[in-house]
Design a protein around this motif. Structure first.
Motif, short mmCIF file in Angstrom:
data_model
loop_
_atom_site.label_atom_id
_atom_site.label_comp_id
_atom_site.label_asym_id
_atom_site.label_seq_id
_atom_site.Cartn_x
_atom_site.Cartn_y
_atom_site.Cartn_z
N LEU A 53 -2.46 0.84 -4.39
CA LEU A 53 -1.68 -0.73 -4.53
C LEU A 53 -0.57 -0.38 -5.50
O LEU A 53 -1.05 -0.08 -6.65
CB LEU A 53 -2.45 -1.81 -4.62
N VAL A 54 0.73 -0.89 -5.09
CA VAL A 54 1.76 -0.72 -6.17
C VAL A 54 2.57 -2.07 -6.03
O VAL A 54 2.65 -2.84 -5.04
CB VAL A 54 2.59 0.65 -5.98
N THR A 55 3.37 -2.26 -7.12
CA THR A 55 4.04 -3.51 -7.17
C THR A 55 5.08 -3.47 -6.05
O THR A 55 5.90 -2.43 -5.99
CB THR A 55 4.61 -3.85 -8.55
N ARG A 56 5.34 -4.48 -5.31
CA ARG A 56 6.44 -4.62 -4.31
C ARG A 56 7.89 -4.43 -4.88
O ARG A 56 8.11 -5.18 -6.06
CB ARG A 56 6.36 -5.77 -3.46
N ILE A 66 3.14 -1.50 3.81
CA ILE A 66 3.09 0.06 3.35
C ILE A 66 4.43 0.57 2.80
O ILE A 66 5.50 0.17 3.49
CB ILE A 66 2.37 1.13 4.21
N ARG A 67 4.32 1.03 1.56
CA ARG A 67 5.76 1.73 1.28
C ARG A 67 5.93 2.88 1.89
O ARG A 67 5.37 3.94 2.17
CB ARG A 67 5.63 2.06 -0.30
N LEU A 102 0.81 -1.27 0.02
CA LEU A 102 -0.15 -0.15 -0.06
C LEU A 102 1.05 1.13 0.19
O LEU A 102 1.84 1.23 0.79
CB LEU A 102 -0.79 -0.22 1.25
N GLU A 103 0.62 2.16 -0.92
CA GLU A 103 1.54 3.41 -0.87
C GLU A 103 0.53 4.61 -0.75
O GLU A 103 -0.67 4.63 -1.21
CB GLU A 103 2.12 3.42 -2.36
N TYR A 104 1.18 5.44 0.09
CA TYR A 104 0.35 6.89 0.59
C TYR A 104 1.00 7.84 -0.30
O TYR A 104 2.14 8.11 -0.25
CB TYR A 104 0.27 6.90 2.15
#
Length: 82
Positions: free
Chosen positions: A43-46, A55-56, A23-25
């Motif tokens: 949601l972004v690729t890990r 969370i990123r 999850l990215e904020y």
């Protein structure tokens, strides 16, 4: 936590694993129906720098050293009865 909350948490972890995502904020992100009504999350690729976090970490996320356990995907998934 209630059975519903445990189920929702387990489903969230399953989504992160299935899609190899975090999850990215970012406050500039527009709202996404079903994910975030006010925007800011996606949601972004890990990547390897994400380690086992949900969370990123970026310029918009502030964590303290002890928070890493709180924000990590647990080794043992929450158990609940459907």
């Amino acid at each position: 936590m209630s059975r519903f909350e445990l189920g929702a948490l387990r489903d969230f972890y399953d989504i992160l694993r299935e899609f190899d995502s975090v999850l990215e904020y970012d406050p500039r992100v527009r709202p996404l129906p079903g994910l975030c009504f006010d925007g800011g999350f996606r949601l972004v690729t890990r990547v390897s720098a994400d380690r086992d976090l949900v969370i990123r970490l970026n310029e918009f996320t502030i964590t303290q050293e002890l928070d890493s356990k709180l924000w990590a995907i647990p080794g043992r998934m929450p158990m609940f009865m459907r």
